[in-house]
Every structure is written in C-alpha cells, then in structure tokens.
Design a protein around this motif. Structure first.
Motif, short mmCIF file in Angstrom:
data_model
loop_
_atom_site.label_atom_id
_atom_site.label_comp_id
_atom_site.label_asym_id
_atom_site.label_seq_id
_atom_site.Cartn_x
_atom_site.Cartn_y
_atom_site.Cartn_z
N GLY A 8 -8.85 84.97 77.07
CA GLY A 8 -7.12 84.29 77.24
C GLY A 8 -5.94 85.01 76.84
O GLY A 8 -5.11 84.23 75.76
N LEU A 9 -5.23 85.29 78.32
CA LEU A 9 -4.23 86.51 77.86
C LEU A 9 -3.24 86.26 78.26
O LEU A 9 -2.07 85.74 77.08
CB LEU A 9 -4.49 87.59 78.33
N GLY A 10 -1.97 85.38 79.07
CA GLY A 10 -1.12 84.53 79.61
C GLY A 10 -2.09 83.46 79.74
O GLY A 10 -3.09 83.21 80.25
N ALA B 234 -6.09 106.59 70.76
CA ALA B 234 -5.58 105.55 72.18
C ALA B 234 -6.33 105.95 73.58
O ALA B 234 -6.37 106.84 73.56
CB ALA B 234 -4.08 106.45 72.12
N ILE B 235 -6.84 104.72 73.89
CA ILE B 235 -7.61 104.67 74.75
C ILE B 235 -7.32 104.18 75.48
O ILE B 235 -7.34 102.15 75.33
CB ILE B 235 -9.37 104.13 74.09
N THR B 236 -7.31 104.47 77.29
CA THR B 236 -6.03 103.11 77.76
C THR B 236 -6.84 103.49 79.74
O THR B 236 -8.08 104.05 79.61
CB THR B 236 -4.82 103.92 78.23
N MET C 208 -1.39 86.61 87.09
CA MET C 208 -1.73 84.47 87.43
C MET C 208 -2.91 85.08 87.89
O MET C 208 -3.08 85.99 89.29
CB MET C 208 -0.48 84.65 88.33
N LYS C 209 -4.09 84.64 87.86
CA LYS C 209 -5.72 84.84 88.23
C LYS C 209 -6.17 84.01 88.86
O LYS C 209 -6.88 83.56 89.57
CB LYS C 209 -5.90 85.69 87.69
N ARG C 210 -5.24 82.53 88.61
CA ARG C 210 -5.99 81.83 88.67
C ARG C 210 -4.75 80.14 89.35
O ARG C 210 -3.66 79.79 88.06
CB ARG C 210 -7.02 80.49 88.28
N LEU D 123 -7.46 93.27 76.11
CA LEU D 123 -9.10 92.99 76.69
C LEU D 123 -7.74 92.13 77.99
O LEU D 123 -7.02 91.92 78.28
CB LEU D 123 -9.91 92.58 76.17
N GLY D 124 -9.93 91.89 78.79
CA GLY D 124 -9.09 91.24 80.22
C GLY D 124 -8.99 89.86 79.74
O GLY D 124 -8.55 89.25 78.94
N GLY D 125 -7.64 89.57 81.31
CA GLY D 125 -7.90 88.54 81.52
C GLY D 125 -7.84 87.54 82.13
O GLY D 125 -8.95 88.26 83.43
P1 NAD Z 1 -12.32 99.97 80.79
O1 NAD Z 1 -12.75 98.55 79.67
O2 NAD Z 1 -13.83 100.37 82.16
O3 NAD Z 1 -11.90 101.11 80.98
C1 NAD Z 1 -11.26 101.74 79.40
C2 NAD Z 1 -11.21 102.58 79.43
O4 NAD Z 1 -12.34 102.92 77.91
C3 NAD Z 1 -11.23 104.10 79.93
O5 NAD Z 1 -10.41 104.87 79.67
C4 NAD Z 1 -12.68 104.11 79.30
O6 NAD Z 1 -12.83 105.52 79.42
C5 NAD Z 1 -12.34 103.51 77.91
N1 NAD Z 1 -14.18 103.04 78.14
C6 NAD Z 1 -14.97 103.25 78.55
N2 NAD Z 1 -16.59 102.88 77.53
C7 NAD Z 1 -16.08 103.66 76.54
C8 NAD Z 1 -16.01 103.26 74.98
N3 NAD Z 1 -18.56 102.26 75.35
N4 NAD Z 1 -15.92 103.25 73.73
C9 NAD Z 1 -15.14 103.86 74.03
N5 NAD Z 1 -14.11 103.79 74.98
C10 NAD Z 1 -14.40 103.17 76.70
O7 NAD Z 1 -11.33 99.16 81.45
P2 NAD Z 1 -10.76 99.48 83.21
O8 NAD Z 1 -11.42 98.92 83.59
O9 NAD Z 1 -9.32 100.85 82.88
O10 NAD Z 1 -9.46 98.75 82.95
C11 NAD Z 1 -9.47 97.41 83.27
C12 NAD Z 1 -9.21 95.73 82.09
O11 NAD Z 1 -8.20 96.51 81.34
C13 NAD Z 1 -8.97 94.48 82.78
O12 NAD Z 1 -9.71 93.47 82.49
C14 NAD Z 1 -7.61 94.59 82.15
O13 NAD Z 1 -7.60 93.04 82.03
C15 NAD Z 1 -7.66 95.20 81.10
N6 NAD Z 1 -6.31 95.90 80.99
C16 NAD Z 1 -5.29 94.28 79.60
C17 NAD Z 1 -4.83 94.61 79.25
C18 NAD Z 1 -3.66 93.84 77.57
O14 NAD Z 1 -2.63 94.43 77.67
N7 NAD Z 1 -4.54 93.01 77.31
C19 NAD Z 1 -3.66 95.88 79.43
C20 NAD Z 1 -4.52 96.26 80.54
C21 NAD Z 1 -5.37 95.87 81.36
#
Ligand code: NAD
Length: 467
Positions: free
Chosen positions: A400-402, A140-142, A278-280, A242-244
């Motif tokens: 295309g998240l939300g 689980a990576i957050t 909401m980003k735009r 991922l990102g949105g």
């Molecule tokens: P990030 O991708 O930089 O890091 C996320 C996690 O991945 C961290 O724990 C980091 O250490 C780890 N990581 C980095 N490189 C890795 C690799 N090569 N392999 C495995 N793990 C690795 O993201 P961030 O800057 O922490 O978070 C912001 C981003 O997350 C934004 O783009 C946001 O939109 C997105 N996000 C998405 C959701 C969603 O549910 N879709 C929720 C929250 C945040």
C-alpha cells in the motif's frame, strides 16, 4: 570525449565488471565491485568523521548541504548523462535531467526545513522538551530505478541531523551512485559520506555492522524482509521504502480526455519503474471505452527510444531481469484472454531492454499482471460496475504505497481516499511528491517516513529533556 561524459569517466574504474548501456548494450564503464569485507573500513571512516560533523551546529551543516546542492547544479548535465547511460532513462521528459534537478531541489529543501525543539510541557511546575539528536552512522541502500534522487533522499536528511553516511548503490546502477556521491563530496568534509559498491551481500554486511545505528533501505518487499531479519542482531533503526502496486480508481463523472495525460504519466513515469507509479487502473463500465481510447491515443504519440536522443521521453527497461518480469506478466494476461490495446509485442532481437508501451484491457482482477508489481510499461485496465467492488480490489493486495481517485467531485473523492489502504492517496493525479510532504508506505510497502520534518525526525534519536 564529450564534455558531459567527464563525470562518468571519473567514477569508472580501469578494471572490473563491464557496465553496459541498457538501450544499446554498449560498454560505458567498469566497476570494481566491493565485497562484504569492504564494509568495515567504510563504516570506520564514517564513525571517525561523525563526532566532528555532529559537533558543527545545524546552520553549518545546512550550509554544507546548500553547497552540495550547488555542486549538483554545477554538474547537472554530467549527472544526467551518467544516469541516462547507466539506468537507461531519457535525458528529456520525466527523465535524467528531471532527476538531477530533483536532487538539487531535495537537498536544498532538506537544508531549509526547520526542526525546532518541541516544548511539550511548560506549566510553571514542570518542563519537558523534545530534542532530536544524531544517531551516528547511517547505512543508505538504494535501488536502480531512480538511483540518484533516492540516494539524496536518504543521504541529505541523515547528514542534516548530524549523522555520517555509508551509501550502497544498487549493483545495477553503481556508476550513478558513485557519481552522485562524488559530486556531494565536493562540498562535504572528508569521511562524512562514503560509498561502498557491491551486491546484496554488501548491503547485508552494512545492515549487520554493529556501528550502523540506522538503515535507510529502498527496494523490494522481499529484500526489505531480509533487512528486517539481518537487523535483529544489532537493532539499527529502519526506514523501509518498499515495493508498491498502486491502484487508481476512476469515477464515472470524469472527462476521459481531460484525465488521459495524468493517467498516462502516473503509470508510465520512468517506464513504470517507479515505486509509486500507477500499476492498476480501475475504470467504470460507463466510460470504460472512452478512457481506454483516450489513453491509447495519447500513448501512441509518446516517443520511446535511446535515452541520449533528445526526442525521446521513454527509454528501455533497466535490466533483463525486469524485462523478463514484464514480459511474463503480459504473456500470461494474453493467455487469460485479456485484450491487448497496444504493445505487448517486444522485439526480442532488437538491441537493449526495450519493452513497448502496453495497455491491457478487459483483464481479470485476479490476473498476475494486476496482482503483482510489474515495474514496467504495461498497464492493466480493469473494468468495474460496482464502486464498492473497485475499492475492495484496490485494497486487496498486501502492499500500500500510493493510490489515486479521479473524480469531478472532491467530496466523493475524499470519502473514497479515506478508505484506501495506502501511504499517500492522490486526487486527480498520481505519484507527485514534494520535499515538504512526508512519504511512506502502508502494509508491506514498508514503514517510516521520508521528506519534510517527519523525514528529519526519522534519522535522529528523540531525546526528552525533563526538568
Ligand atoms: P532490491 O530489493 O532488489 O535491491 C535494493 C537494494 O538492496 C540494492 O542496493 C541491493 O543490492 C540491496 N540488497 C539486496 N539484497 C540485500 C540484502 N540481503 N541486504 C541488504 N541489501 C540488499 O530492489 P530493486 O530491484 O533494486 O528495486 C526495485 C524495487 O524497489 C521495487 O519493488 C520498487 O517498488 C521498490 N522501490 C520502492 C521505493 C519507495 O520509496 N517505496 C522507491 C523506489 C523503489
């Protein structure tokens, strides 16, 4: 020491890297960051604990999760304190206490969601049933924006389905990751949930460990792509959140005053550091000035400052990297001649990573502040005259998240919603989530679903019993 600081002290190491409060720069604790070499031992622990955990029946695992939710409630103020000090979010508003309460609610909902065996065929001649079995060890990576609740979104369903978990919090919010794990572990058997600390190389080692059968990853698109590559060797299943770059389309039939608050919090929740914020914002020419004025009037009243100050509801950005992203995009918008309605003038000399609430009007749709994910408190408001053009612009990014549609007419809003390329489309609100409702992205916002029954299925192996 303040009573509510006890958990922070408990998870802080006596040595290692200093962790600083993003609002003040004050050192709040230390972390002994792990290395890729630490992953194997953590996975060992999880792998050994897994058969015993899976052998419990579903009700027993749900009961343990319910006790874990009680533990979150019992430590709610301490958890809120940790996340406020490390992440920067305010105790109040849609901040640290809100996140802690959400953790307990999500863990309880995960333990209360029925997942019966599905009878697919039973016609007197043949019978087929669909069961959901544990996968084994889940990694689980957050990320750092909602570091407690996103961890719970990954951990709770994985445990419910009979897996054990190795959790890797973001290196920006390690203390919070350790704190939520410590609290959950008060109610869980040993080895069922293990945390490893460190940066991307540690996450990468977790993805590559052959005993990890599933990776729950929440983070940026760029890192998500690396996770996909790293997974090729052993083929762990992946859920990628991922990102949105969520678009909101306002229609001319709305009352600007009535929607201003929903628009504001849709964009500025957690200072914009929210995946599905909401980003735009696309607003029709006919009511453009009214919407911008209503938003600016509301935004001016929202207090921003140090998270522990009970009066604030918006805090700093979490880190310098994100501050630089927001600043770059806003400066670029200014150079392009966009109109700064408010903000856009950070005090770089002030302590902390504060960036003011910023509204940018009359901005070209092609500007990077519109096209890239700003992940901060700077909202571009784009004027449109042709709804078809607005829909095209909304769909014109690779994520295309939300998305959201704002209208007094539900049928019109529904028709537009159906055309938007996003995992969730909200009508007359933006960003609300519910543990019973699946959540996931379209396009490069990732694949797989979290929450609800779909979320449980995603952390298990479907098995057909035929005959
Ligand atoms: P990030 O991708 O930089 O890091 C996320 C996690 O991945 C961290 O724990 C980091 O250490 C780890 N990581 C980095 N490189 C890795 C690799 N090569 N392999 C495995 N793990 C690795 O993201 P961030 O800057 O922490 O978070 C912001 C981003 O997350 C934004 O783009 C946001 O939109 C997105 N996000 C998405 C959701 C969603 O549910 N879709 C929720 C929250 C945040």
């Amino acid at each position: 020491m303040e009573e509510r600081a006890a958990l922070l002290a408990r998870v802080s190491a006596g040595h290692g890297t200093e962790i600083k409060d993003p609002a003040t720069g004050e050192v709040i604790g230390r972390v002994a960051f792990g290395t890729p070499g630490d992953v194997a031992a953590a996975v060992d622990t999880a792998a050994k604990a897994q058969p015993g955990w899976a052998a419990l029946d579903d009700q027993e695992r749900c009961a343990a999760l319910m006790r874990a939710a009680d533990a979150i409630d019992a430590h709610a103020e301490e958890l809120a304190y940790v996340v406020s000090r490390e992440q920067g979010k305010t105790m109040n508003g849609l901040g640290a206490r809100y996140e802690a309460a959400g953790c307990a609610a999500w863990v309880r909902a995960t333990a209360s969601t029925p997942l019966p065996v599905e009878v697919l065929v039973d016609d007197g001649q043949s019978r087929a049933e669909l069961h959901y079995r544990p996968i084994g060890v889940v990694g689980a990576i957050t990320p750092w924006n909602w570091p407690m609740i996103i961890a719970c979104w990954q951990i709770a369903p994985a445990l419910r389905m009979g897996n054990t978990v190795v959790q890797k919090p973001s290196e920006y919010t390690t203390l919070t990751g350790l704190a939520i794990a410590a609290v959950l572990n008060e109610a869980l058997p040993p080895g069922v949930l293990t945390a490893v600390t460190g940066a991307g190389d540690v996450g990468d080692a977790l993805v590559r460990d052959p005993r990890v059968g599933k990776v729950m990853f929440t983070g940026s698109v760029k890192t998500g792509m690396k996770v996909i590559e790293a997974s090729a060797g052993n083929m762990p299943r992946l859920t990628l959140e991922l990102g949105g770059n969520d678009a909101a389309i306002v229609l001319p039939d709305v009352d600007p005053q009535a929607i201003a608050e929903g628009l504001f919090w849709g964009a500025f929740i957690n200072n914009g550091q929210t995946c599905a914020a909401m980003k735009r914002l696309y607003v029709p020419d006919a009511i453009y000035d009214e919407v911008v004025d209503a938003l600016a009037a509301l935004a001016a009243k929202i207090p921003m400052g140090v998270g522990l100050d009970e009066g604030n509801v918006l805090g700093p950005l979490q880190n310098q990297m994100q501050w630089n992203v927001v600043n770059r995009l806003v400066e670029d918008a200014k150079v392009r001649g966009a109109r700064v309605v408010m903000g856009g003038d950070p005090d770089a000399a002030a302590p902390g990573y504060f960036y003011p609430k910023t509204l940018i009007a009359d901005i070209d749709n092609a500007a990077p502040l519109v096209q890239e994910e700003q992940f901060g408190p700077a909202l571009p408001i784009i004027r449109y005259t042709d709804l078809e053009q607005a829909v095209e612009w909304a769909n014109g990014v690779d994520v295309g998240l939300g998305a959201s549609v704002w209208s007094a007419d539900r049928d019109t809003a529904l028709a537009i919603a159906a055309r938007l390329q996003a995992g969730t489309v909200w009508i007359n609100s933006h960003g609300g989530i519910d543990p019973r409702v699946p959540f996931g992205g379209a396009k490069r916002s990732g694949y797989g679903l979290e929450f609800g029954v779909e979320g449980l299925k995603a952390v298990s192996v479907p098995q057909v019993i035929s005959g």
